[in-house]
Design a protein around this motif. Structure first.
Motif, PDB file in Angstrom:
ATOM      1  N   GLY A  15      86.155  63.074  -4.778  1.00  0.00           N
ATOM      2  CA  GLY A  15      85.271  64.201  -5.052  1.00  0.00           C
ATOM      3  C   GLY A  15      85.513  65.229  -3.987  1.00  0.00           C
ATOM      4  N   ARG A  16      84.457  65.663  -3.332  1.00  0.00           N
ATOM      5  CA  ARG A  16      84.644  66.589  -2.213  1.00  0.00           C
ATOM      6  C   ARG A  16      85.422  65.913  -1.089  1.00  0.00           C
ATOM      7  N   SER A  17      85.361  64.589  -1.072  1.00  0.00           N
ATOM      8  CA  SER A  17      86.174  63.771  -0.169  1.00  0.00           C
ATOM      9  C   SER A  17      86.270  62.388  -0.809  1.00  0.00           C
ATOM     10  N   THR A  18      86.925  61.459  -0.135  1.00  0.00           N
ATOM     11  CA  THR A  18      87.016  60.097  -0.663  1.00  0.00           C
ATOM     12  C   THR A  18      85.679  59.408  -0.467  1.00  0.00           C
ATOM     13  N   GLY A  19      85.216  58.739  -1.514  1.00  0.00           N
ATOM     14  CA  GLY A  19      83.943  58.043  -1.441  1.00  0.00           C
ATOM     15  C   GLY A  19      83.984  56.762  -2.237  1.00  0.00           C
ATOM     16  N   LEU A  20      82.821  56.132  -2.367  1.00  0.00           N
ATOM     17  CA  LEU A  20      82.720  54.871  -3.079  1.00  0.00           C
ATOM     18  C   LEU A  20      81.645  54.936  -4.150  1.00  0.00           C
ATOM     19  N   GLN A  21      81.846  54.147  -5.193  1.00  0.00           N
ATOM     20  CA  GLN A  21      80.873  54.007  -6.267  1.00  0.00           C
ATOM     21  C   GLN A  21      80.628  52.524  -6.466  1.00  0.00           C
ATOM     22  N   VAL A  22      79.372  52.158  -6.691  1.00  0.00           N
ATOM     23  CA  VAL A  22      79.029  50.776  -7.000  1.00  0.00           C
ATOM     24  C   VAL A  22      77.808  50.783  -7.906  1.00  0.00           C
ATOM     25  N   VAL A  23      77.757  49.817  -8.818  1.00  0.00           N
ATOM     26  CA  VAL A  23      76.582  49.641  -9.662  1.00  0.00           C
ATOM     27  C   VAL A  23      75.768  48.509  -9.051  1.00  0.00           C
ATOM     28  N   CYS A  24      74.542  48.813  -8.674  1.00  0.00           N
ATOM     29  CA  CYS A  24      73.644  47.836  -8.061  1.00  0.00           C
ATOM     30  C   CYS A  24      73.179  46.839  -9.127  1.00  0.00           C
ATOM     31  N   SER A  25      72.663  45.706  -8.702  1.00  0.00           N
ATOM     32  CA  SER A  25      72.150  44.716  -9.649  1.00  0.00           C
ATOM     33  C   SER A  25      70.948  45.243 -10.427  1.00  0.00           C
ATOM     34  N   CYS A  26      70.298  46.297  -9.943  1.00  0.00           N
ATOM     35  CA  CYS A  26      69.180  46.905 -10.679  1.00  0.00           C
ATOM     36  C   CYS A  26      69.686  47.840 -11.778  1.00  0.00           C
ATOM     37  N   GLY A  27      71.015  48.091 -11.830  1.00  0.00           N
ATOM     38  CA  GLY A  27      71.605  48.937 -12.851  1.00  0.00           C
ATOM     39  C   GLY A  27      71.891  50.360 -12.410  1.00  0.00           C
ATOM     40  N   CYS A  28      71.473  50.719 -11.210  1.00  0.00           N
ATOM     41  CA  CYS A  28      71.663  52.072 -10.700  1.00  0.00           C
ATOM     42  C   CYS A  28      73.099  52.274 -10.218  1.00  0.00           C
ATOM     43  N   VAL A  29      73.711  53.391 -10.640  1.00  0.00           N
ATOM     44  CA  VAL A  29      75.048  53.743 -10.169  1.00  0.00           C
ATOM     45  C   VAL A  29      74.885  54.539  -8.877  1.00  0.00           C
ATOM     46  N   PHE A  31      76.731  56.495  -5.565  1.00  0.00           N
ATOM     47  CA  PHE A  31      77.906  57.134  -4.980  1.00  0.00           C
ATOM     48  C   PHE A  31      77.599  57.393  -3.512  1.00  0.00           C
ATOM     49  N   ASN A  32      78.610  57.311  -2.675  1.00  0.00           N
ATOM     50  CA  ASN A  32      78.431  57.667  -1.273  1.00  0.00           C
ATOM     51  C   ASN A  32      79.754  58.169  -0.719  1.00  0.00           C
ATOM     52  N   TYR A  33      79.659  59.198   0.099  1.00  0.00           N
ATOM     53  CA  TYR A  33      80.813  59.761   0.787  1.00  0.00           C
ATOM     54  C   TYR A  33      80.580  59.617   2.273  1.00  0.00           C
ATOM     55  N   LEU A  34      81.639  59.583   3.023  1.00  0.00           N
ATOM     56  CA  LEU A  34      81.551  59.335   4.451  1.00  0.00           C
ATOM     57  C   LEU A  34      80.669  60.370   5.143  1.00  0.00           C
ATOM     58  N   ASP A  35      79.640  59.882   5.787  1.00  0.00           N
ATOM     59  CA  ASP A  35      78.749  60.701   6.605  1.00  0.00           C
ATOM     60  C   ASP A  35      78.664  60.003   7.951  1.00  0.00           C
ATOM     61  N   PRO A  36      79.320  60.542   8.972  1.00  0.00           N
ATOM     62  CA  PRO A  36      79.362  59.854  10.262  1.00  0.00           C
ATOM     63  C   PRO A  36      77.988  59.646  10.888  1.00  0.00           C
ATOM     64  N   GLN A  37      76.976  60.363  10.393  1.00  0.00           N
ATOM     65  CA  GLN A  37      75.634  60.232  10.965  1.00  0.00           C
ATOM     66  C   GLN A  37      74.906  58.988  10.468  1.00  0.00           C
ATOM     67  N   LEU A  50      73.184  48.222   0.478  1.00  0.00           N
ATOM     68  CA  LEU A  50      74.521  48.009  -0.079  1.00  0.00           C
ATOM     69  C   LEU A  50      75.536  47.765   1.025  1.00  0.00           C
ATOM     70  N   SER A  51      75.360  48.425   2.167  1.00  0.00           N
ATOM     71  CA  SER A  51      76.266  48.238   3.302  1.00  0.00           C
ATOM     72  C   SER A  51      75.573  48.655   4.590  1.00  0.00           C
ATOM     73  N   PHE A  52      75.780  47.843   5.624  1.00  0.00           N
ATOM     74  CA  PHE A  52      75.271  48.186   6.955  1.00  0.00           C
ATOM     75  C   PHE A  52      76.272  49.043   7.721  1.00  0.00           C
ATOM     76  N   ASP A  53      77.548  49.015   7.297  1.00  0.00           N
ATOM     77  CA  ASP A  53      78.608  49.760   7.988  1.00  0.00           C
ATOM     78  C   ASP A  53      79.481  50.458   6.949  1.00  0.00           C
ATOM     79  N   PHE A  54      78.965  51.561   6.396  1.00  0.00           N
ATOM     80  CA  PHE A  54      79.673  52.254   5.328  1.00  0.00           C
ATOM     81  C   PHE A  54      81.067  52.724   5.726  1.00  0.00           C
TER      82      PHE A  54
END
Length: 81
Positions: A15-29, A31-37, A50-54
């Motif tokens: 997208g605007r940068s490389t990111g990840l997509q995952v479907v949670c067990s609750c059914g929600c899609v 998306f996340n892109y790298l945010d160093p903060q 979903l992750s402690f260390d994105f």
């Protein structure tokens, strides 16, 4: 699906940068892109972690994605022409 998710559970997206997509067990899609903060990634619906260390998950998933793409390219026969 295990929580937190692993590199094999996510899809690498561009997208605007490389990111990840995952479907949670609750059914929600999600998306996340790298945010160093913020290294914590939560489902936007159920708030499950979903992750402690994105950043590390993103790096691992990108490597896994490139390996899979290279293996697929090597397995594809060249076009006759």
């Amino acid at each position: 699906m295990n929580f937190p998710v692993g590199p094999e559970d996510v899809k690498v997206v561009q997208g605007r940068s490389t990111g990840l997509q995952v479907v949670c067990s609750c059914g929600c899609v999600n998306f996340n892109y790298l945010d160093p903060q913020d290294t914590l990634w939560r489902c936007r619906n159920c708030r499950r972690v979903l992750s402690f260390d994105f950043p590390r998950l993103l790096a691992s998933a990108v490597v896994l994605h490139k390996q899979a793409a290279a293996a697929e390219a090597a397995a594809t026969p060249p076009a006759a022409g």
